[in-house]
Design a protein around this motif. Sequence first.
Motif, short mmCIF file in Angstrom:
data_model
loop_
_atom_site.label_atom_id
_atom_site.label_comp_id
_atom_site.label_asym_id
_atom_site.label_seq_id
_atom_site.Cartn_x
_atom_site.Cartn_y
_atom_site.Cartn_z
N GLN A 156 0.82 -1.21 0.00
CA GLN A 156 0.00 0.00 0.00
C GLN A 156 0.86 1.26 0.00
OE1 GLN A 156 -2.14 0.68 3.78
NE2 GLN A 156 -0.97 -1.02 4.64
N TYR B 51 0.18 5.20 -10.96
CA TYR B 51 -0.78 4.61 -10.03
C TYR B 51 -0.21 4.59 -8.61
CZ TYR B 51 -3.40 2.76 -14.03
OH TYR B 51 -4.13 2.62 -15.19
N LYS C 190 -3.48 0.69 -3.61
CA LYS C 190 -4.54 0.94 -2.64
C LYS C 190 -4.23 0.33 -1.28
CE LYS C 190 -8.50 1.25 -5.81
NZ LYS C 190 -9.82 0.68 -6.17
N GLN D 17 -9.45 0.01 0.85
CA GLN D 17 -9.97 0.66 -0.36
C GLN D 17 -10.32 -0.34 -1.46
OE1 GLN D 17 -6.36 3.17 -0.82
NE2 GLN D 17 -7.75 4.92 -0.87
N SER D 18 -9.77 -1.53 -1.39
CA SER D 18 -9.95 -2.50 -2.46
C SER D 18 -11.33 -3.13 -2.40
CB SER D 18 -8.88 -3.60 -2.34
OG SER D 18 -9.04 -4.57 -3.34
N ASP E 276 -8.26 -5.66 -7.44
CA ASP E 276 -8.57 -4.23 -7.42
C ASP E 276 -7.48 -3.54 -6.61
OD1 ASP E 276 -9.84 -1.75 -7.64
OD2 ASP E 276 -11.05 -2.10 -5.83
N TYR F 117 -5.16 -0.77 -7.76
CA TYR F 117 -4.59 0.54 -8.08
C TYR F 117 -5.63 1.66 -8.02
CZ TYR F 117 -0.66 -1.97 -10.37
OH TYR F 117 0.43 -2.75 -10.65
N GLU F 118 -5.14 2.85 -7.65
CA GLU F 118 -5.90 4.07 -7.88
C GLU F 118 -5.07 4.97 -8.79
OE1 GLU F 118 -6.52 6.64 -4.54
OE2 GLU F 118 -4.75 5.90 -3.46
#
Length: 391
Positions: free
Chosen positions: A259, A352, A355, A359-360, A365, A367-368
């Motif tokens: 993270q 990116y 996360k 957040q995932s 899932d 990346y942000e």
Amino acid sequence: MLAGLTAQSALAEVPGSLVKIGVLTDLSGPFADQVGQGSVAAANLAAEDFAKEAGGLKVEILSADHQNKPDIGVSIARRWIDEDGVAAVVDLPNSGVALGVAEALREKHRTALASSSASSDLTGKACAPTTVQWVTDTWSQGHSTAHALAAQGAKSWFFLTVDYALGKTLERDATEALTAEGGEVRGAARHPLGTPDLSAMLLQAQSSGAKVLALADTGADAINAIKQAGEFGISGQMQLAALFLQISDIQTLGLAAAQGLLLTEAFYWDQNAATRDWSRRFAARMGGRMPTMDQAGVYSATLAYLRAVRTVRSIDGETVVKEMKRAPIDDPLFGRVAIRPDGRAVHDMYLYRVKKPSQSRGPWDDYELVGTIPAAEAFRPANEGGCTLAP
């Protein structure tokens, strides 16, 4: 003159209307998750999709493990061409292998699709009219990450570098970008590929006073470095900059350990509807694993190559690559792609942040999106790499 024309005509043919493509990859070493069997699956998907528009051409995909040894990689490539009639070699993780194979293919007038090699020298001093470099390179990775961190005030770096072509060019290209931003390098340590114990080097980084620990490595080496940095408490003291991590590496690390990492990628499976659709097809063949950017690059480079062969009806490397460079490509996975005279495939890149676990929304899932780097800024200007083919 007549003999020359006859030789050229023979060179231009597609023997038996069969195009053979070799996936030269790492099936058993530190990059096997980034490429490996996933790259073979991606090449086969490209061949199957091309079959719908093949115009009478057939495609055969071969694969082999280069064991991260340039001499083995070159030997396989030469045998493929001389004995098996292979027209192009794709994937080529490990920059030392890629540089050797690309030169062998130049000599044989066949095509190197260096979709998983990051050395910027492939479109610099080692460029060739038979080479296309598709996904990313060390200049793009280093400059994007250095620019982002320098903008946050993180301008003192220590490099942990794998001691072969990839690591050296990552360190070189990131240093160039960092110093241009007014930053400084406080030190560097180099390790052989596959070094299990990095403790002495990490303690050296910790004592340097640098704000950033820049990982100029990838795959198992980068994963190992991040895990050990966490054990020493370094990840809480220094910003870790992963100069060449991919989603397979994040999956191995887990979000709790990864993270906050900043990384630059050319492709993310959840980027848009087209990437999600293709990635689900890929995952169905790979036990639910989503593709890395390298594996997506194998698909796109292979499909673009086959379409060019169909157009020119030739497997001559110079002829096919010239056709690939002729006009921009509308690629389903990378968007608009233009291949420059130096062989660099240019497209948008993305910064990116990994996360937090909270957040995932589910598996993969990870990346942000922090920002998009336009194609015109994402890669080294063609006239600055030392390529003789560049304007």
